[in-house]
Design an enzyme around this catalytic site. Sequence first.
Site, PDB file in Angstrom:
ATOM      1  N   LYS A 140      12.812   3.438   4.232  1.00 50.22           N
ATOM      2  CA  LYS A 140      13.925   3.606   5.148  1.00 50.22           C
ATOM      3  C   LYS A 140      14.731   2.311   5.273  1.00 50.22           C
ATOM      4  CE  LYS A 140      11.524   6.886   8.237  1.00 50.22           C
ATOM      5  NZ  LYS A 140      12.486   7.997   8.180  1.00 50.22           N
TER       6      LYS A 140
ATOM      7  N   ARG B 277       6.022  16.891   6.681  1.00 52.29           N
ATOM      8  CA  ARG B 277       5.698  18.263   6.273  1.00 52.29           C
ATOM      9  C   ARG B 277       4.433  18.318   5.421  1.00 52.29           C
ATOM     10  NH1 ARG B 277      11.468  19.012   3.709  1.00 52.29           N
ATOM     11  NH2 ARG B 277      11.808  17.669   5.515  1.00 52.29           N
TER      12      ARG B 277
END
Length: 522
Positions: free
Chosen positions: A296, A370
């Site tokens: 990120k 996920r």
Amino acid sequence: MTSPRTTLSLVDTDPAELAVDAIVIGVHSQTTEPGSGAPAHALLLATGGESIAAAFDGKLTETLALLGATGGPGEVIKLATLGTVTAPLVVAVGLGPEPSGAAPAPESLRRAAGAAVRALAGAARVALALPLPDDADAPAALRAVAEGALLGGYRFAGYKTKPQPARREPVAEVLVAVPDAADATAQAEVARAQAVAGAVRTSRDWVNTAPNELRPPAFADAVSAAAREAGLEVEVLDETALKAGGYGGILAVGQGSEAPPRLVKLTWTPEGGGNGKRVALVGKGITFDTGGISIKPAQGMWEMKSDMAGAAAVGAAMLAIAALKPSVTVTGYLPMAENMPSGASYRPGDVISMFNGKKVEVLNTDAEGRMVLADAMARACADGADYLFETSTLTGGQVIALGKRIAGVMGTPELCERVRVAGDATGEPAWPMPLPDDVRKGMESDVADISQVNAGMDRAGHMLQGGVFLREFVTDDVAWAHIDIAGPGYHSGEATGYWTKGGTGVPVRTLVHLVEDVATNG
């Protein structure tokens, strides 16, 4: 790390005679008719503060208006009483326009109570004389006021080593004025509010804890200790057990960190088995998310300590469930991992074998939530569940689509609607979103059963991609709902209502409400 706790009790003494540091009343904004000779904007005293107003000889609202009060939602105005009533301070909190033919909405009361108690930090004892109806809406209104007061009084203990002279301690004790303090229904609502708000505060503490102090093993230990104390059954799978059990998603995400992953399972079983229904709660527990190899940007990365807000909410909700004892079996699953870049990290291009045997092609290691959730959801289905509620700070797409206050919910349509109704009731709004076939088509992989994100890295429908992926790990016989709290799970701005800066505890109250609904209605 535990934040200071505010206590709450009921009182039926005249508010004007209460020996407290401050008495809180409600005021409404009121627009007057043109040409009436009255100010264009006037204040209207809310019910509950009549005796206070009488002590001011009818000049209370006029005086508050001179101090700048408008009655706007959450506005707090303080007025020294100079001996007019027992309390040295009257605090008027805005409730917005007067509702026609009804008491203020519960969420308006919740936010008002939170704003008032937060503004009174430094006071030892505060009383709330806010409008509480005497009809069928009374329990919901009292619950809202109690929750708002307890959550508005929250402040994370923090890590400062030097005294902070300007930092005031949260209100220690809150009294809520009611018609009959001994009423059993009112007492039950206070007990429930204390259990639920206490759970929300615990969730906030976990989210706000520095990520170096709450890596997966430490987080698992903290949740397990609290759960055992609450009387829940606890099972913790370490990295060895995860490998033996085939939890490829959790292991892949966690393998880049020296702090190994965990899966915590918490179970509440009512006496006699309850109503026979089984509820599974699953929460994402990424204790820190760098993005892994798909790292990120540095700006704002520190807030990624909140990427375990879903697991914090599930763990805390289980504590409230243990206290409330609903007649339904509930099991919480908290997959925990730290997503770090290292020579051992999982990579774009990897193919991971998941708990249910499906093969997933990894395209973006920053879509790690996920992966851990899929394993936990598949385990929940394998254990047996009638309803599965999963919550996670999953996608930036949720914030783009719905903002920072409204969660996105995807899954079985009927259950998504049930979540929406529960969110409206608790002040944690959620909005049902679709799971389109074209989004699933875009996640076809050339080499595996499904790619983790769109195969062309197209971010269109990014929030929906997360839901579509998770659907692959829920069996057809289980009704499920995925609640994306990327926005409402963490509050970066200034305190507002009963939200303080940092972890919010969303959606603890929604999950508890849903469990109670299943216990009552199946």
